[in-house]
Every structure is written in structure tokens, then in C-alpha cells.
Design a protein around this motif. Structure first.
Motif, PDB file in Angstrom:
ATOM      1  N   PRO A 118      61.897  59.069   5.292  1.00  0.00           N
ATOM      2  CA  PRO A 118      62.678  58.699   6.407  1.00  0.00           C
ATOM      3  C   PRO A 118      62.293  57.877   7.832  1.00  0.00           C
ATOM      4  CG  PRO A 118      61.391  60.590   6.303  1.00  0.00           C
ATOM      5  CD  PRO A 118      61.398  60.188   5.070  1.00  0.00           C
ATOM      6  N   LYS A 119      62.342  56.440   7.326  1.00  0.00           N
ATOM      7  CA  LYS A 119      61.609  55.854   8.595  1.00  0.00           C
ATOM      8  C   LYS A 119      61.143  57.117   9.733  1.00  0.00           C
ATOM      9  CE  LYS A 119      62.420  51.485   5.887  1.00  0.00           C
ATOM     10  NZ  LYS A 119      63.234  50.162   6.086  1.00  0.00           N
ATOM     11  N   LYS A 120      62.908  56.992  10.149  1.00  0.00           N
ATOM     12  CA  LYS A 120      63.171  57.756  11.859  1.00  0.00           C
ATOM     13  C   LYS A 120      63.598  59.105  11.846  1.00  0.00           C
ATOM     14  CE  LYS A 120      65.179  55.570  14.716  1.00  0.00           C
ATOM     15  NZ  LYS A 120      66.351  54.759  15.533  1.00  0.00           N
ATOM     16  N   ILE A 121      62.385  59.939  12.131  1.00  0.00           N
ATOM     17  CA  ILE A 121      62.911  61.421  13.241  1.00  0.00           C
ATOM     18  C   ILE A 121      62.934  61.457  14.169  1.00  0.00           C
ATOM     19  CG2 ILE A 121      61.549  63.493  12.452  1.00  0.00           C
ATOM     20  CD1 ILE A 121      60.398  62.518  10.001  1.00  0.00           C
ATOM     21  N   LEU A 122      63.921  62.823  14.329  1.00  0.00           N
ATOM     22  CA  LEU A 122      64.407  63.397  15.286  1.00  0.00           C
ATOM     23  C   LEU A 122      63.396  64.821  14.995  1.00  0.00           C
ATOM     24  CD1 LEU A 122      65.059  63.699  18.281  1.00  0.00           C
ATOM     25  CD2 LEU A 122      67.093  63.669  17.417  1.00  0.00           C
ATOM     26  N   GLU A 123      62.450  64.932  16.286  1.00  0.00           N
ATOM     27  CA  GLU A 123      62.192  66.689  16.421  1.00  0.00           C
ATOM     28  C   GLU A 123      62.527  66.890  17.366  1.00  0.00           C
ATOM     29  OE1 GLU A 123      57.411  69.142  15.272  1.00  0.00           O
ATOM     30  OE2 GLU A 123      58.010  67.268  16.564  1.00  0.00           O
ATOM     31  N   LEU A 124      63.550  68.814  17.582  1.00  0.00           N
ATOM     32  CA  LEU A 124      63.102  69.209  18.509  1.00  0.00           C
ATOM     33  C   LEU A 124      62.585  70.316  18.726  1.00  0.00           C
ATOM     34  CD1 LEU A 124      67.576  68.911  18.460  1.00  0.00           C
ATOM     35  CD2 LEU A 124      65.745  67.259  19.694  1.00  0.00           C
ATOM     36  N   GLY A 125      61.855  70.752  19.666  1.00  0.00           N
ATOM     37  CA  GLY A 125      60.723  71.415  20.140  1.00  0.00           C
ATOM     38  C   GLY A 125      59.645  71.070  19.560  1.00  0.00           C
ATOM     39  N   THR A 126      58.563  70.139  20.600  1.00  0.00           N
ATOM     40  CA  THR A 126      57.222  69.546  19.449  1.00  0.00           C
ATOM     41  C   THR A 126      56.363  70.820  20.249  1.00  0.00           C
ATOM     42  OG1 THR A 126      57.706  67.773  21.451  1.00  0.00           O
ATOM     43  CG2 THR A 126      55.675  67.438  20.296  1.00  0.00           C
ATOM     44  N   ALA A 127      56.267  71.290  21.090  1.00  0.00           N
ATOM     45  CA  ALA A 127      55.050  71.962  21.090  1.00  0.00           C
ATOM     46  C   ALA A 127      53.586  71.684  21.202  1.00  0.00           C
ATOM     47  CB  ALA A 127      54.695  73.074  20.254  1.00  0.00           C
ATOM     48  N   ILE A 128      52.145  71.991  20.963  1.00  0.00           N
ATOM     49  CA  ILE A 128      51.535  71.089  21.156  1.00  0.00           C
ATOM     50  C   ILE A 128      51.313  69.260  20.152  1.00  0.00           C
ATOM     51  CG2 ILE A 128      49.753  72.839  21.967  1.00  0.00           C
ATOM     52  CD1 ILE A 128      48.651  73.072  18.664  1.00  0.00           C
ATOM     53  N   ALA A 187      53.350  62.642  10.875  1.00  0.00           N
ATOM     54  CA  ALA A 187      52.841  61.411  10.217  1.00  0.00           C
ATOM     55  C   ALA A 187      51.579  61.025   9.436  1.00  0.00           C
ATOM     56  CB  ALA A 187      53.086  60.949  12.232  1.00  0.00           C
ATOM     57  N   LYS A 188      51.073  61.861   9.506  1.00  0.00           N
ATOM     58  CA  LYS A 188      49.812  61.268   9.038  1.00  0.00           C
ATOM     59  C   LYS A 188      50.060  61.891   7.318  1.00  0.00           C
ATOM     60  CE  LYS A 188      45.178  62.620  11.898  1.00  0.00           C
ATOM     61  NZ  LYS A 188      44.117  63.572  11.593  1.00  0.00           N
ATOM     62  N   ARG A 189      50.698  62.049   6.936  1.00  0.00           N
ATOM     63  CA  ARG A 189      51.017  62.908   5.813  1.00  0.00           C
ATOM     64  C   ARG A 189      51.969  61.456   5.232  1.00  0.00           C
ATOM     65  NH1 ARG A 189      49.725  68.133   4.112  1.00  0.00           N
ATOM     66  NH2 ARG A 189      50.908  68.186   2.249  1.00  0.00           N
ATOM     67  N   ASN A 190      52.854  61.035   6.032  1.00  0.00           N
ATOM     68  CA  ASN A 190      53.666  60.395   5.439  1.00  0.00           C
ATOM     69  C   ASN A 190      54.241  58.566   6.106  1.00  0.00           C
ATOM     70  OD1 ASN A 190      55.525  62.694   3.735  1.00  0.00           O
ATOM     71  ND2 ASN A 190      54.885  63.385   5.823  1.00  0.00           N
ATOM     72  N   LYS A 191      52.904  58.074   4.804  1.00  0.00           N
ATOM     73  CA  LYS A 191      52.762  56.259   5.627  1.00  0.00           C
ATOM     74  C   LYS A 191      54.834  55.914   5.828  1.00  0.00           C
ATOM     75  CE  LYS A 191      49.087  57.182   5.924  1.00  0.00           C
ATOM     76  NZ  LYS A 191      48.310  57.224   7.043  1.00  0.00           N
ATOM     77  N   CYS A 192      55.947  55.980   5.616  1.00  0.00           N
ATOM     78  CA  CYS A 192      56.912  55.874   5.317  1.00  0.00           C
ATOM     79  C   CYS A 192      57.650  55.862   7.066  1.00  0.00           C
ATOM     80  CB  CYS A 192      57.940  56.542   4.545  1.00  0.00           C
ATOM     81  SG  CYS A 192      58.083  58.157   4.903  1.00  0.00           S
ATOM     82  N   ILE A 193      57.213  56.995   7.942  1.00  0.00           N
ATOM     83  CA  ILE A 193      57.357  56.663   8.649  1.00  0.00           C
ATOM     84  C   ILE A 193      57.164  55.452   9.991  1.00  0.00           C
ATOM     85  CG2 ILE A 193      57.770  58.530  10.704  1.00  0.00           C
ATOM     86  CD1 ILE A 193      56.751  61.243   8.704  1.00  0.00           C
ATOM     87  N   GLU A 194      57.716  55.120  10.504  1.00  0.00           N
ATOM     88  CA  GLU A 194      57.954  54.412  11.384  1.00  0.00           C
ATOM     89  C   GLU A 194      57.913  55.046  13.038  1.00  0.00           C
ATOM     90  OE1 GLU A 194      60.259  51.607  11.039  1.00  0.00           O
ATOM     91  OE2 GLU A 194      59.322  50.759   8.573  1.00  0.00           O
ATOM     92  N   LYS A 195      58.718  56.125  13.233  1.00  0.00           N
ATOM     93  CA  LYS A 195      58.966  56.351  14.476  1.00  0.00           C
ATOM     94  C   LYS A 195      59.351  58.296  14.500  1.00  0.00           C
ATOM     95  CE  LYS A 195      61.438  56.138  18.450  1.00  0.00           C
ATOM     96  NZ  LYS A 195      63.165  54.568  19.179  1.00  0.00           N
ATOM     97  N   ILE A 196      58.680  58.758  15.039  1.00  0.00           N
ATOM     98  CA  ILE A 196      59.225  60.060  15.217  1.00  0.00           C
ATOM     99  C   ILE A 196      58.937  60.264  16.883  1.00  0.00           C
ATOM    100  CG2 ILE A 196      58.571  62.269  15.250  1.00  0.00           C
ATOM    101  CD1 ILE A 196      56.506  61.676  13.408  1.00  0.00           C
ATOM    102  N   ASP A 197      60.840  60.856  17.196  1.00  0.00           N
ATOM    103  CA  ASP A 197      60.591  61.116  18.606  1.00  0.00           C
ATOM    104  C   ASP A 197      60.996  62.765  19.332  1.00  0.00           C
ATOM    105  OD1 ASP A 197      61.370  58.608  20.499  1.00  0.00           O
ATOM    106  OD2 ASP A 197      63.488  57.864  19.486  1.00  0.00           O
ATOM    107  N   SER A 198      59.907  63.216  20.010  1.00  0.00           N
ATOM    108  CA  SER A 198      59.955  64.715  19.651  1.00  0.00           C
ATOM    109  C   SER A 198      60.047  64.740  21.353  1.00  0.00           C
ATOM    110  CB  SER A 198      58.288  64.890  19.214  1.00  0.00           C
ATOM    111  OG  SER A 198      58.618  66.464  19.626  1.00  0.00           O
ATOM    112  N   VAL A 199      60.864  66.319  21.324  1.00  0.00           N
ATOM    113  CA  VAL A 199      61.405  67.014  23.005  1.00  0.00           C
ATOM    114  C   VAL A 199      61.373  67.932  22.678  1.00  0.00           C
ATOM    115  CG1 VAL A 199      63.506  66.903  23.862  1.00  0.00           C
ATOM    116  CG2 VAL A 199      63.442  65.561  22.123  1.00  0.00           C
ATOM    117  N   GLU A 200      60.297  67.843  24.523  1.00  0.00           N
ATOM    118  CA  GLU A 200      60.071  69.167  24.226  1.00  0.00           C
ATOM    119  C   GLU A 200      60.327  69.593  25.935  1.00  0.00           C
ATOM    120  OE1 GLU A 200      58.160  72.468  24.377  1.00  0.00           O
ATOM    121  OE2 GLU A 200      58.402  72.052  23.255  1.00  0.00           O
ATOM    122  N   LEU A 201      60.564  71.053  26.591  1.00  0.00           N
ATOM    123  CA  LEU A 201      60.927  71.147  27.441  1.00  0.00           C
ATOM    124  C   LEU A 201      59.877  71.806  28.323  1.00  0.00           C
ATOM    125  CD1 LEU A 201      63.163  72.025  29.488  1.00  0.00           C
ATOM    126  CD2 LEU A 201      63.393  74.546  28.814  1.00  0.00           C
TER     127      LEU A 201
END
Length: 225
Positions: A56-66, A74-88
Motif C-alpha cells: 500500500p502507498k497510503k494507510i489510514l490508522e484509527l488508534g495511534t497510542a504512542i 513505515a520502517k519495514r515497508n518502503k512502499c508506504i508513502e503516507k500514514i494518517d493516524s488518528v488518536e483521541l
């Protein structure tokens, strides 16, 4: 037994691959000491394997924690260009952003301080991979709303869906968790019986749900049998 497998199985699986990344090890120790839930090690390995295949190039993560999982991905998969992570939780947002900055991934991972469902309501971007790991009792709401943001051929992965075995065994259900268990059971049943999706529950970590939306040819074949 903290999750759904025997302790000796979990220990064996974790010993197969030593965590050599110093920052991730530091974050894992912090999470354990401060009782912050992060992705299980065996689940982390499986997800990274899946990402390496899916690319995947773009990832959405719901629940960031730390920020542990997004940094690992992101470190293990160089294909990833963007991660949007959401945390309350504001405290977690600050810690995650600091961790991301320390590993130099601030250009790739963006942490959004928001309720996950509210964030989804206003979101019009598309993603190749959506990782749901926020409030377990709200999984069905998150899933239904996130579908509009999933690219064709994309995958949604929900973590902790077996909820320490409570989903499968009534005797394990804690009184204060009854509502969450009922909602998760309904969610899993609904997704598993929905002809629009290919789905699979995988009993590793605390249980993973994988979902792929069928294309038109798949749906036509399924209904014609």
C-alpha cells in the motif's frame, strides 16, 4: 493467558524473530511499563508480512497510542508513502508525535488529534489499507464509515476482534465488558455474512479481522451459485 493463545505459543512465536530495532524496543518497554495497549508482536509480524505483499502507498490508522504500529509499518515497508493516524487522547498524540520525530518519519506519518468517527465523517481521501485499532465497541461504526475511504482492491484490518477470548466464550466475559462483547460479536457476524466482502478472522495476537471488498465479478459469481 493475556490473549487468545497459550502463553508458551505466544512466547515461541515472539522468540522466532527478535526485535532488533532499538527505538521500537524502547517503545514496547514504555508501553508495557505504562499499560499502554499496542499491537501484539505476532500480529505486528503478520501485518508487516501482509503489507509487504499488498504494497500500500497510503494507510489510514484509527488508534495511534504512542505511534508504535505506524512507525513499525513505515520502517519495514518502503512502499508506504503516507500514514494518517488518528488518536483521541492528547497525551498519546504528544508522545506519538515525539516518537515519530525521533525516528525521522514526520514527513510520512501524520498524527491527527480527533475522535476516530468524527474524523471519518469529514474524510474524503482514499487509502489502500485501513487499520482499525481504536475503541472496540465502535468497530462497526468505524468500519461502515471507512468503507467510502477504501480504494478498489484495498484491505481493512481490525485488531483485537476476539477480545481476549471473550467473543468466543461466555465464561470469559467480564461484566463491565458485556456491551463491547455484544457489539463485537454483532460486527463479526454482520461482516462475515455480508456478500459484499471476503473476510477472515485470524486467531493470532488478540484476533485479527481481514476484509476485502469483492469486485463485481466476485459478487456475481457468489450470488449465482
Amino acid at each position: 493467558m493475556p490473549n487468545i493463545n497459550y502463553d508458551y505459543i505466544e512466547d515461541y512465536l515472539r522468540d522466532l524473530k527478535d526485535l532488533k530495532d532499538e527505538k521500537l524496543r524502547e517503545m514496547m518497554d514504555y508501553a508495557e511499563e505504562n499499560h499502554v495497549p499496542i499491537v501484539e508482536r505476532e500480529s505486528e509480524e503478520f501485518i508487516n508480512f501482509l503489507l509487504a505483499m499488498h504494497k500500500p502507498k497510503k494507510i489510514l490508522e484509527l488508534g495511534t497510542a504512542i505511534g508504535y504500529s505506524s512507525i513499525s509499518f513505515a520502517k519495514r515497508n518502503k512502499c508506504i508513502e503516507k500514514i494518517d493516524s488518528v488518536e483521541l487522547k492528547e497525551e498519546m498524540v504528544e508522545i506519538a508525535r515525539r516518537n515519530i520525530l525521533e525516528v525521522g518519519l514526520e514527513d510520512k506519518i501524520k498524527v491527527h488529534h480527533s475522535d476516530a468517527y468524527d474524523f471519518l465523517l469529514d474524510l474524503d481521501e482514499k487509502y489502500d489499507f485501513i487499520f482499525i485499532d481504536a475503541a472496540k465497541g465502535q468497530y462497526e461504526k468505524y468500519f461502515d464509515e471507512a468503507l467510502k475511504n477504501l480504494n478498489e482492491g484495498g484491505i481493512i484490518l481490525c485488531d483485537n476482534v476476539l477480545f481476549k477470548g471473550m467473543i468466543a466464550e461466555d465464561s470469559l466475559v467480564k461484566r463491565r465488558k458485556i456491551t463491547i462483547v455484544k457489539r463485537l460479536r454483532k460486527f463479526l457476524k454482520d461482516v462475515s455474512s455480508d456478500e459484499r466482502f471476503d473476510s477472515s478472522v485470524i486467531p493470532i495476537g488478540d484476533g485479527i479481522l481481514l476484509v476485502r471488498r469483492k469486485d463485481e465479478e466476485d459478487r456475481t459469481f457468489s450470488t449465482s451459485r
